[in-house]
Scaffold this motif. Structure first.
Motif, short mmCIF file in Angstrom:
data_model
loop_
_atom_site.label_atom_id
_atom_site.label_comp_id
_atom_site.label_asym_id
_atom_site.label_seq_id
_atom_site.Cartn_x
_atom_site.Cartn_y
_atom_site.Cartn_z
N LEU A 120 0.74 -1.34 0.03
CA LEU A 120 0.03 -0.09 -0.02
C LEU A 120 0.91 1.25 -0.09
O LEU A 120 0.55 2.31 -0.74
CB LEU A 120 -0.73 -0.07 1.28
CG LEU A 120 -2.34 -0.49 1.11
CD1 LEU A 120 -2.93 -0.25 2.57
CD2 LEU A 120 -3.17 0.60 0.17
N ARG A 121 1.96 1.12 0.93
CA ARG A 121 2.65 2.42 0.73
C ARG A 121 3.55 2.56 -0.39
O ARG A 121 3.92 3.52 -0.89
CB ARG A 121 3.75 2.27 2.14
CG ARG A 121 4.53 3.43 2.42
CD ARG A 121 5.41 3.34 3.60
NE ARG A 121 6.21 2.68 3.80
CZ ARG A 121 6.18 1.27 4.62
NH1 ARG A 121 5.35 1.39 5.36
NH2 ARG A 121 7.19 0.44 4.40
N GLU A 122 4.25 1.47 -0.76
CA GLU A 122 5.28 1.60 -1.73
C GLU A 122 4.70 1.74 -3.26
O GLU A 122 5.09 2.50 -4.01
CB GLU A 122 6.04 0.30 -1.86
CG GLU A 122 7.01 0.31 -0.64
CD GLU A 122 8.04 -0.83 -0.50
OE1 GLU A 122 7.95 -1.81 -1.40
OE2 GLU A 122 8.77 -0.89 0.54
N LYS A 123 3.34 1.08 -3.41
CA LYS A 123 2.61 1.18 -4.63
C LYS A 123 1.82 2.47 -4.70
O LYS A 123 1.54 2.81 -5.87
CB LYS A 123 1.98 -0.23 -5.12
CG LYS A 123 2.99 -1.23 -5.18
CD LYS A 123 1.96 -2.51 -5.92
CE LYS A 123 3.06 -3.44 -6.40
NZ LYS A 123 2.11 -4.77 -6.89
N TYR A 124 1.17 2.62 -3.90
CA TYR A 124 0.07 3.73 -3.92
C TYR A 124 0.36 4.91 -2.94
O TYR A 124 -0.42 5.74 -2.95
CB TYR A 124 -1.24 3.19 -3.26
CG TYR A 124 -1.56 1.89 -4.67
CD1 TYR A 124 -2.07 2.18 -5.78
CD2 TYR A 124 -1.59 0.51 -4.21
CE1 TYR A 124 -2.43 1.40 -6.72
CE2 TYR A 124 -1.68 -0.26 -5.07
CZ TYR A 124 -2.08 0.00 -6.58
OH TYR A 124 -2.50 -0.99 -7.19
N GLY A 125 1.37 4.89 -2.10
CA GLY A 125 1.63 6.10 -1.08
C GLY A 125 0.69 6.05 -0.04
O GLY A 125 0.59 7.16 0.49
N VAL A 126 0.06 4.97 0.37
CA VAL A 126 -1.02 5.08 1.42
C VAL A 126 -0.40 4.38 2.52
O VAL A 126 -0.03 3.11 2.41
CB VAL A 126 -2.39 4.23 0.90
CG1 VAL A 126 -3.27 4.22 2.17
CG2 VAL A 126 -2.88 5.13 -0.19
N SER A 127 -0.29 5.00 3.64
CA SER A 127 0.37 4.43 5.03
C SER A 127 -0.72 4.13 5.74
O SER A 127 -1.50 4.95 6.36
CB SER A 127 1.16 5.57 5.29
OG SER A 127 2.47 5.42 4.82
N ILE A 128 -0.65 2.73 6.03
CA ILE A 128 -1.53 2.33 7.17
C ILE A 128 -0.77 1.65 8.24
O ILE A 128 0.45 1.58 7.78
CB ILE A 128 -2.75 1.48 6.75
CG1 ILE A 128 -2.45 0.00 6.02
CG2 ILE A 128 -3.74 2.09 5.85
CD1 ILE A 128 -3.44 -1.09 5.91
N ALA A 129 -1.30 0.91 9.48
CA ALA A 129 -0.27 0.36 10.15
C ALA A 129 -0.69 -1.22 10.26
O ALA A 129 -1.80 -1.60 10.01
CB ALA A 129 -0.54 0.82 11.64
N GLY A 130 0.26 -1.97 10.36
CA GLY A 130 0.00 -3.45 10.83
C GLY A 130 -0.07 -3.60 12.35
O GLY A 130 -0.58 -2.86 12.83
N GLY A 131 0.04 -4.93 12.62
CA GLY A 131 -0.02 -5.24 14.02
C GLY A 131 1.35 -5.09 14.65
O GLY A 131 2.49 -4.82 14.00
N GLN A 132 1.30 -4.92 16.05
CA GLN A 132 2.64 -4.79 16.75
C GLN A 132 2.81 -6.19 17.74
O GLN A 132 1.73 -6.87 18.13
CB GLN A 132 2.39 -3.44 17.77
CG GLN A 132 2.24 -2.50 17.00
CD GLN A 132 2.04 -1.07 17.73
OE1 GLN A 132 1.41 -1.11 18.94
NE2 GLN A 132 2.74 0.00 17.69
#
Ligand SMILES: *Cc1c(COP(=O)(O)O)cnc(C)c1O
Length: 377
Positions: free
Chosen positions: A310-322
């Motif tokens: 999402l971040r690398e292809k579309y520039g959209v940052s969301i978060a994963g799990g911790q």
């Protein structure tokens, strides 16, 4: 060229009018000009925290105010109850233990919410504990704890209630005084729409009594210093002037909108986000979902890739799990300067990433589900 969308539960996007303030030349902090700004900010923070007490601003990320709470309230050997339900709740325990404070656990599995009656039991079994530490919105899992109920319980005892609202403040109804919360900590980079770097803390009279007896070592975080400087609208050390000037602007935006209206907006966004996840067949994670971040389970094989792609292809940052949830959940924020359109962008790109990763997804489904909720709202 790539346009970036920040949909992470901190840091969150900064509104342009706030970012412009962050770009202004630095003022000197021992001036009337700065004192006026600080006074206005302190008053505004009272509104945001919904308290009559003073709110102090510290130069640190949110965890600094957490450490300040621990070192100002306690002495080595004291006992406290920690009611954690995730990564940030666990941080209370780690800070306390590193100062030799004895921790009694009323914690639950990550994804659940803390159980007020368990806190009550722990208080009865350990009548000498000095404080109960817990979290309002547990950002790592996406749940919200019933602070009002916990407040009623702790208020009847000699212990103080300390609550981490780093992600929830400004995003979801929270009432410091009415809910009998003695100490509240927060930070700048989530609901308050600023760059990271400021933390906040407010204390009740009951909490100040503990501060008087506290023996844990402290210097930079000694709240007596902050209290004293507050009288002259100052901070004890050089404040991050830039961030405080910007905070004046973000508080102005919050006041203009009104906290209740803001809470309602995020409530609607949360509802839309949940509908979007469910439309994709992603099971919601978390016993009682909060209104500032939505978590959903994802197949473990692709969990990490969703966030990365999402971040690398579309520039959209969301978060994963911790921690243990790494790769198992995704987290979509709807706090601070994140609006309806951002949510729709996030879901449409999430669908594309899922298709690229081989998940069967009907394009447009989550977007439509979110749109339907937003249209009704
Ligand atoms: C972000 C966050 C913190 C603090 O993190 P910092 O990185 O120190 O700002 C603490 N608690 C919760 C619930 C959070 O969401």
């Amino acid at each position: 060229m790539k346009k970036y969308y920040l949909l992470t539960p901190g840091p969150t996007p900064i509104p342009p009018q706030v970012a412009l303030k962050e770009a202004l030349p630095i003022l000197h902090h021992r001036t009337n000009e700065f004192a006026e700004i600080y006074k206005d900010v302190a008053e505004g923070l009272r509104y945001v925290f919904d308290t009559k007490n003073e709110v102090y601003t510290i130069a640190s990320s949110g965890s600094g105010a957490m450490e300040a709470a621990v070192v100002n309230l306690l002495s080595a050997g004291d006992g406290i109850i920690v009611a954690s339900c995730g990564n940030f709740g666990d941080r209370w325990e780690k800070i306390a233990k590193s100062y030799g404070v004895k921790v009694i656990s009323a914690s639950v599995e990550w994804g659940k919410v803390v159980v007020p009656s368990e806190i009550e039991k722990a208080l009865k079994a350990n009548p000498n504990v000095k404080a109960v530490f817990t979290t309002f919105t547990e950002t790592s899992t996406g749940v919200v704890n019933d602070i009002k109920e916990i407040g009623k319980i702790v208020d009847k005892t000699n212990a103080v209630l300390v609550v981490d609202t780093v992600s929830g403040l400004g995003g979801q109804e929270f009432r410091t005084d009415d809910w009998k919360v003695d100490v509240v900590v927060s930070g700048s980079q989530k609901g308050l729409m600023l760059a990271p770097g400021l933390s906040f803390i407010t204390l009740s009279q009951k909490a100040w009594k503990l501060v008087e007896k506290s023996q844990l070592p402290k210097f930079y975080f000694d709240l007596n210093k902050y209290k004293k400087s507050f009288l002259t609208n100052e901070t004890p050390f050089t404040p991050p002037v830039t961030l405080i000037v910007a905070l004046q602007e973000s508080i102005k935006m919050i006041r203009q909108k009104g906290l209740e209206n803001l809470w309602n907006e995020y409530k609607l966004l949360a509802k839309a986000a949940r509908a979007g996840m469910e439309a994709l067949g992603l099971e919601l994670f978390g016993e009682v979902p909060c209104e500032v971040v939505t978590s959903a389970k994802v197949p473990e094989a692709i969990g990490g890739k969703i966030v990365k792609n999402l971040r690398e292809k579309y520039g959209v940052s969301i978060a994963g799990g911790q921690g243990d949830l790494k790769g198992k959940i995704i987290r979509f924020a709807h706090m601070g300067y994140i609006g309806k359109a951002d949510l729709l962008v996030g879901f449409s790109c999430l669908e594309m990433v899922l298709v690229e990763l081989g998940v069967k997804v009907e394009l447009g489904k989550s977007v439509a589900a979110a749109q339907n909720v937003l249209l009704k709202g």
